[in-house]
Write an enzyme that holds these catalytic residues in place. Structure first.
Site, short mmCIF file in Angstrom:
data_model
loop_
_atom_site.label_atom_id
_atom_site.label_comp_id
_atom_site.label_asym_id
_atom_site.label_seq_id
_atom_site.Cartn_x
_atom_site.Cartn_y
_atom_site.Cartn_z
N ASN A 99 79.80 49.84 56.77
CA ASN A 99 80.66 50.89 56.20
C ASN A 99 82.02 50.92 56.88
O ASN A 99 83.05 51.13 56.22
CB ASN A 99 79.95 52.24 56.35
CG ASN A 99 80.24 53.17 55.18
OD1 ASN A 99 80.42 52.72 54.06
ND2 ASN A 99 80.28 54.46 55.44
N ASP B 107 72.29 56.62 54.66
CA ASP B 107 71.51 55.42 54.33
C ASP B 107 70.02 55.68 54.46
O ASP B 107 69.22 54.73 54.57
CB ASP B 107 71.92 54.25 55.21
CG ASP B 107 71.63 54.52 56.69
OD1 ASP B 107 71.70 55.71 57.10
OD2 ASP B 107 71.30 53.58 57.42
#
Length: 543
Positions: free
Chosen positions: A404, A439
């Site tokens: 990310n 996540d």
């Protein structure tokens, strides 16, 4: 809180205002009714004027002919000219009146002018009792008496719609002739004079009776016309509402057959009028729930339907809500009913959007934490006779934060979406996968007709398959990357579980997997809770 006296005074004032308003409405309606009655009476006077006036002129000519041998010609001609002139003026007045709008005809002056013309005409006829009366010629006197009596009787029949106008016409005609006979002094003349008095009384009584009859007839006609106007207005209002209503409206008869509908209903159902009119909602092929609502309306007065409605040969259903109401005839017999139909399509769409926003993750389109917990709680609370087992798995993706941060949030989001799609490929019919946050994902799997020994083996095989599917490479920004999951799971008996404990155990198992390194799969064991509590205690004690 105001004292009772003030409340009482306020209530009294409200009631008084309401009563005053009702009185005002009644007085206004009564005044309008009286105006209509008077207007109709005056119109009747003018409508009936042509024939009696012309007959009066003809009778005047015959009287002049009868009196010509015994009365001076200049007197006869002068009187006939006066009669013709006043008759002509009355006819001109009538002609002008009939050309006016109905509202202008109700003005009081038209009754006054008519009365002046009628009384003047009566005086002209009454003048014959003075100008044409001759004692030496009884045949002419008889002719004069017959003509005046006929004119008086004719006036009663044509002028009695307004009683005082007919009396104002008759009295000037008969009064001079009666006085002439009484003043003669002979027994026969006095007798004839008294008979004329009796005749005048009879004329007045008859005129009064005619006036009342005419009044009642006009009042009835005005009342019927008013009711017809109100009925037409009500019908026009209803048709306007019927045609321009934002809701669908239909009429049906006592057999449940549709007899009429508005255009909005045709738009809602997406059909033509010919297809809908005549459709039998109680037929065997019709929707059962709709038929039940129609039956309820015909038997109980009201019926209700809500659901997805599909006409025969229609390609798809339409979410509808319908209110059915029965309609009674004047004899209190059920003759059919009316239904008001609301299209639920937009509402259902909005409800689906709201439900989706409340229970599904916007990025991955998986169920969210709320829906997953509700499903697990419902499963644990089910009352089942047979044993049912399941597992709950927690996972998060290793190195997700690194991906990310280095590749950007778009790549991270793409990874999460691919993980969600792979999880869906692993699910059986009653299984569920959900995204908790970031996540972190969670999975619920159910196993039917297995023993506790078989559960361990099937759960292990199931989880290895999920791990394998999720461990394959991911395509992110034109590159293939290996991202592994850390997974923890726990097995449970659905007939005797606590959803909070199940979630806690799966979370602890995932934590243990991450503590041991990447790409780990761990099943919950009781010692894991002890180990976690020990670490928490040490972290609290250590400065």
């Amino acid at each position: 809180m105001p004292p009772p006296a003030i409340i009482s005074d306020a209530a009294f004032a409200t009631e008084a205002a309401t009563a005053s308003g009702l009185r005002s409405d009644y007085q206004r309606e009564h005044h309008l009714t009286q105006l209509r009655l008077r207007g109709e009476k005056v119109r009747l006077l003018y409508d009936n004027l042509w024939q009696p006036v012309l007959s009066s002129v003809v009778a005047g000519g015959l009287l002049v002919a009868a009196m010509w041998p015994v009365v001076d010609a200049s007197v006869l001609i002068g009187w006939f000219i006066a009669l013709t002139a006043i008759s002509g003026l009355r006819l001109l007045l009538a002609q002008r009146f009939m050309r006016l709008p109905a509202a202008h005809q109700q003005h009081r002056r038209w009754l006054g002018w008519f009365a002046v013309g009628a009384i003047t005409s009566g005086c002209v006829w009454g003048a014959t009792g003075l100008l044409l009366f001759s004692n030496d010629h009884p045949e002419q006197i008889a002719a004069l008496s017959i003509v005046l009596a006929g004119i008086s009787a004719g006036g009663v029949t044509t002028l009695s719609s307004v009683w005082w106008v007919s009396i104002g016409f008759v009295i000037p005609i008969l009064l001079p002739l009666k006085l002439q006979f009484l003043l003669q002094g002979s027994p026969l003349s006095v007798l004839i004079g008294l008979m004329l008095v009796l005749f005048l009384g009879l004329i007045a009584t008859t005129s009064r009776r005619f006036s009342r009859t005419i009044h009642d007839n006009i009042a009835l006609r005005v009342s019927m016309a008013s009711r017809e106007a109100q009925l037409r207005e009500s019908e026009n209002r209803y048709r306007s509402i019927f045609q321009h209503s934002p809701l669908g409206v239909l009429h049906f008869d006592e057999q449940g057959t549709i007899t009429d509908c508005n255009n909005k209903l045709l738009v809602i159902l997406g059909v033509g009028r010919a297809q809908l009119i005549g459709y039998r909602m109680l037929a065997r092929s019709a929707d059962h729930d709709v038929a039940q609502a129609v039956n309820d309306a015909l038997e109980k007065g009201t019926g209700y339907y809500e659901g997805t409605y599909r006409l025969p040969r229609a390609t798809e259903g339409i979410p509808l809500r319908a209110f059915f109401n029965g309609v009674l005839s004047a004899s209190n017999q059920m003759i059919g009913g009316v239904a008001i139909i609301e299209d639920f399509t937009e509402r259902k769409r909005n409800e689906a959007i709201i439900y989706r926003q409340a229970y599904y993750d916007a990025l991955t389109d998986l169920p969210n934490r709320r829906l997953f917990i509700e499903r697990l709680e419902s499963l644990c609370n089910e009352q089942r006779s047979e044993q049912r087992y399941g597992l709950v798995m927690f996972l998060d993706m290793d190195r997700f934060k690194l991906i990310n941060d280095t590749m950007g949030h778009a790549a991270g989001d793409d990874l999460l979406v691919q993980v969600a799609r792979r999880l869906e490929l692993c699910l059986k019919e009653e299984d569920m996968a959900a995204r908790l946050s970031g996540d972190e994902f969670v999975l619920l799997a159910l196993f039917e007709e297995v023993s506790s020994e078989q559960l361990d083996e099937q759960a292990e095989r199931y989880m290895r398959n999920v791990q394998q599917v999720l461990s394959e490479q991911y395509r992110l920004e034109s590159r293939w990357l290996t991202v592994t999951p850390s997974m923890g799971y726990t097995c449970f008996n659905a007939t005797e579980c606590d959803h909070g404990d199940v979630l806690k155990q799966a979370d602890i198992a995932m934590y243990q997997a991450k503590m041991e390194g990447r790409a780990r799969l761990r099943r919950y064991q009781p010692w894991m809770s002890e180990e976690l509590n020990k670490r928490i205690s040490e972290s609290v004690i250590t400065p």
